[in-house]
Design an enzyme around this catalytic site. Structure first.
Site, short mmCIF file in Angstrom:
data_model
loop_
_atom_site.label_atom_id
_atom_site.label_comp_id
_atom_site.label_asym_id
_atom_site.label_seq_id
_atom_site.Cartn_x
_atom_site.Cartn_y
_atom_site.Cartn_z
N ASP A 411 10.34 52.03 21.23
CA ASP A 411 11.57 51.69 21.22
C ASP A 411 11.58 52.58 19.97
OD1 ASP A 411 11.45 49.35 21.82
OD2 ASP A 411 11.09 48.19 20.25
N ASP A 636 6.98 37.96 18.57
CA ASP A 636 7.80 39.55 18.54
C ASP A 636 7.81 38.69 17.04
OD1 ASP A 636 7.91 40.35 21.06
OD2 ASP A 636 8.98 38.78 21.93
C1 BGC Z 1 4.26 44.44 16.84
C2 BGC Z 1 2.94 44.98 16.86
C3 BGC Z 1 1.37 44.14 17.49
C4 BGC Z 1 2.55 44.49 18.96
C5 BGC Z 1 1.56 43.29 19.59
C6 BGC Z 1 4.52 44.72 17.62
O1 BGC Z 1 5.78 44.00 17.73
O2 BGC Z 1 5.04 44.95 15.77
O3 BGC Z 1 2.19 44.40 15.24
O4 BGC Z 1 0.43 44.56 17.38
O5 BGC Z 1 3.80 43.42 19.02
O6 BGC Z 1 1.46 41.87 19.51
#
Ligand code: BGC
Length: 698
Positions: A411, A636
């Site tokens: 992103d 998320d």
């Molecule tokens: C989070 C991370 C996480 C990743 C995988 C992201 O949205 O910010 O901390 O490791 O997702 O789940």
């Protein structure tokens, strides 16, 4: 998960709810309270109240669990590894009569139910002052059921594992055993977390019984991989399909994920490592060809523990290095070397690692804000404490046989294309401390390591697909990469839809993406439907193929390949359309024909998607692989305000994760309710992903 600033209940509230059992002889009442609970863990707080008539200047509390283990704490000095003791910090030791101090903690349930232990300690005076509500408010921030006090284990009834029982093992990590077919947890849920012989609680897994039980007899049945048993650990893979298939060997095998501190495990597994080709050879055009994909045992155990989860638990998912502390976690949980070592133990040769810690991370949203803030200090820490450390681990010759797929900063560069009106993104456009110079630093470091393949994130078609965004993105991202030392050769390609929900295909609409509505006489374009807002890329395959063509035209080599994260973009289940709509209204036509069931393509948080295409090599022209970057089941973003993630306090509440929120687009977010913080396990979401899988799961 804990509301740090605001206590849920004051003392009066606790009393009226019957939360405190009086402690007659002590000066205080100590209350253990669960504030949030999810599938594998919980957060709680202990409230220490001076119920005497004179002030105290310090306090301490002790407790012991049966299966549960602490995985973090705040606002107290916590020591021990079951039993635990907590004492005041300098600023919260003084308690006037009637005053209380609260400290918080996070617990890994370790396969057990949430426990409410008895509390003892100076100020609790050994009283049985821990208690639970007789009835709890019906709020999801409070567990719907908690053990009754009679089921609370007394400290004498819990049986900690003695060091002697664990001597064979040293530091304790999850142990995965199979007895019938293949490695993993296919037929026998037997991933066990042996408890606390070392100073660290075992962070993950399930304390089981029978073959999983923690006893000297079960420990003797556990062996570390040897060269003779390692072959049964090897997922088979053919050159045409790189999906990991557990081998059909029926021999009993055990995988012990190794750790940097478990030298005995390491040495016992070295034979399997040394059998792996010690050098990667020339750089590969598509590193996914003939790959043996790593299975992350930490994610896999969580998936396996879910009803029906075994159908996906043996697929590769990426390992997210989402903070400096994730590289070598201070709590002893799996870090980067542990994953790479485990990959060697599995005789895998491909592992995906997400590099995700830029200063001002997630600048346009709040859910995944990172630990580093834009500026000289953020840049220095990103480079010295994060990238350099990762690069030096990747460079270790012992990992030279692994094809390390580095997913670069999801992103980030796309936010510079479309979100410069957001102040944090504006800052991130800075050419000294912003995303571009720091990403260049990352690519410069990683491109020197011949077995690391970097794929730069490009958002997804529903973000950069409009012609103007597309053009700007090609220039901005292309130039960012060209500005590295190795220029266009610093990357292996690009990755789209990371942690996203945009489908690979829209089977009933893709062919009309640049066409008029059937029967409209040419007057109405399909893409002018509200759902597409004139964006002519309806799905990911067409988008990434066009992206690759444009990048090659802009000077990138034709060896670049694309990846699509398909972990959650399946959109199957009962609501998946089975034919093109016959409506003559363009919005109805699109809404009835599209498999993407979101209210809006901009909705990104905890959607009701499904598991998508399984990871596989070369699914379409120009595409190196479908991959699972976002591990299915991980949130998320947190679904409500006021909850702090103690491990990652920068993560915030973004209203796009609140199912009651109507966005500026005029549609609801469509988020699954009550999600925990980004990255944490969300059982309900995982179940939805299984139900809505497409292709359906067998
Ligand atoms: C989070 C991370 C996480 C990743 C995988 C992201 O949205 O910010 O901390 O490791 O997702 O789940």
């Amino acid at each position: 998960m804990l509301t740090r600033m605001k206590k849920a209940y004051g003392l009066a509230g606790l009393l009226s709810l019957g939360l405190i059992a009086a402690s007659h002889s002590s000066q205080a009442a100590c209350t253990y309270k669960i504030t949030n609970e999810w599938n594998t863990g919980l957060t709680g707080e202990i409230v220490v109240t001076n119920s005497g008539s004179s002030a105290v200047s310090s306090w301490s509390v002790s407790w012991q669990y049966n299966a549960n283990r602490l995985s973090g704490s705040w606002n107290a000095n916590v020591s021990g590894s079951n039993p635990y003791s907590a004492s005041n910090l300098s600023w919260n030791g003084n308690l006037q009569p009637g005053q209380s101090a609260t400290f918080g903690f996070q617990v890994d349930k370790n396969g057990g139910a949430a426990e409410v232990p008895q509390l003892s300690g100076s100020i609790c005076s050994g009283s049985t002052s821990s208690s639970v509500p007789s009835s709890v408010p019906s709020s999801s921030s409070v567990p719907s059921s908690v053990p009754s006090s009679s089921s609370v284990p007394s400290s004498s009834s819990s049986s900690p594992i003695t060091a002697q029982q664990c001597n064979w093992y040293g530091t304790l990590y999850p142990v995965c055993v199979t007895t019938t077919s293949g490695w993993g947890w296919e037929n026998n849920r037997s991933c066990i977390a042996v408890s606390t012989c070392s100073s660290q609680p075992c962070p993950y897994g399930i304390v089981g019984s029978g073959s999983c039980g923690v006893s000297s007899s079960s420990s003797s049945s556990v062996v570390t991989p040897s060269s003779s048993s390692s072959s049964s650990l090897v997922p088979s893979s053919s050159s045409s399909s790189s999906v990991v298939v557990p081998s059909s060997s029926s021999s009993s095998s055990v995988v012990v994920p190794s750790s940097s501190s478990s030298s005995s495990i390491r040495s016992s597994s070295s034979s399997s490592s040394s059998s792996v080709n010690s050098s990667q050879g020339p750089r590969l055009d598509n590193p996914f060809v003939d790959a043996r994909w790593y299975i992350d045992p930490v994610w896999s155990a969580k998936a396996q523990a879910e009803n029906g989860g075994s159908r996906v638990a043996n697929y590769n998912t990426a390992v997210w290095m989402d903070r400096i502390g994730a590289i070598e976690p201070p709590d002893g949980s799996f870090g980067l070397r542990d994953h790479l070592d485990a990959a060697l133990d599995q005789n895998a040769n491909l592992i995906q690692v997400v590099v995700y810690d830029l200063p001002n991370r997630d600048c346009h949203a709040l859910a995944s804000n990172g630990e580093l803030v834009q500026g000289p200090e953020g840049t220095a820490r990103y480079r010295n404490e994060y990238i350099d450390v990762i690069a030096s681990i990747f460079s270790d010759p012992k990992y030279s046989s692994l094809r390390i797929i580095a997913i670069i900063e999801p992103d980030s560069l796309p936010n510079l294309v479309t979100n410069l009106s957001t102040p944090a993104c504006q800052e991130a456009a800075d050419m000294t401390h912003g995303y571009i110079p720091n990403t260049r630093y990352t690519l410069n470091k990683l491109s020197q390591i011949s077995n690391v393949y970097s794929y730069v994130d490009i958002g997804h078609s529903g973000w950069l697909g409009w012609d103007d965004n597309f053009g700007k993105a090609i220039t901005l991202i292309g130039d960012a990469i060209k500005g590295t030392t190795a220029g266009v050769n610093s990357i292996a390609g690009f990755v789209s839809n990371t942690a996203g929900y945009t489908p690979v295909y829209e089977p009933f609409l893709d062919s009309l993406a640049s066409s008029a509505m059937p029967g409209s006489g040419g007057g109405t374009q399909v893409r002018q439907a509200k759902f597409y807002e004139w964006n002519s890329y309806f799905s990911e395959v067409a988008f990434v193929q066009a992206w690759r063509t444009r990048m090659i035209a802009a000077g990138f080599p034709s060896t670049i390949g694309m990846l699509i994260d398909t972990s959650r973009n399946g959109w199957g289940g009962p609501n998946r359309p089975t034919a093109q709509s016959t409506s003559t209204n363009v919005d109805t036509f699109v809404d009835e024909s599209r498999v993407d069931r979101r209210y809006h393509r901009g909705n990104w948080c905890n959607q009701y998607g499904g598991i998508g295409e399984r990871p596989r090599v070369s699914p379409a022209a120009g595409i190196d692989a479908y991959v699972w970057v976002k591990p299915p089941g991980e949130s998320d973003g947190v679904g409500r305000a006021g909850i702090i993630d103690p491990v990652d306090p920068a993560k915030g509440f973004d209203r796009f994760c609140d199912p009651t929120f109507t966005t500026a687009n005029g549609t609801l977010t469509g988020s699954i309710p009550d999600a925990p913080h980004a990255g944490r396990w969300h059982s309900e979401a995982f179940q939805i992903l299984l139900q809505n899988a497409y292709p359906p799961l067998q």
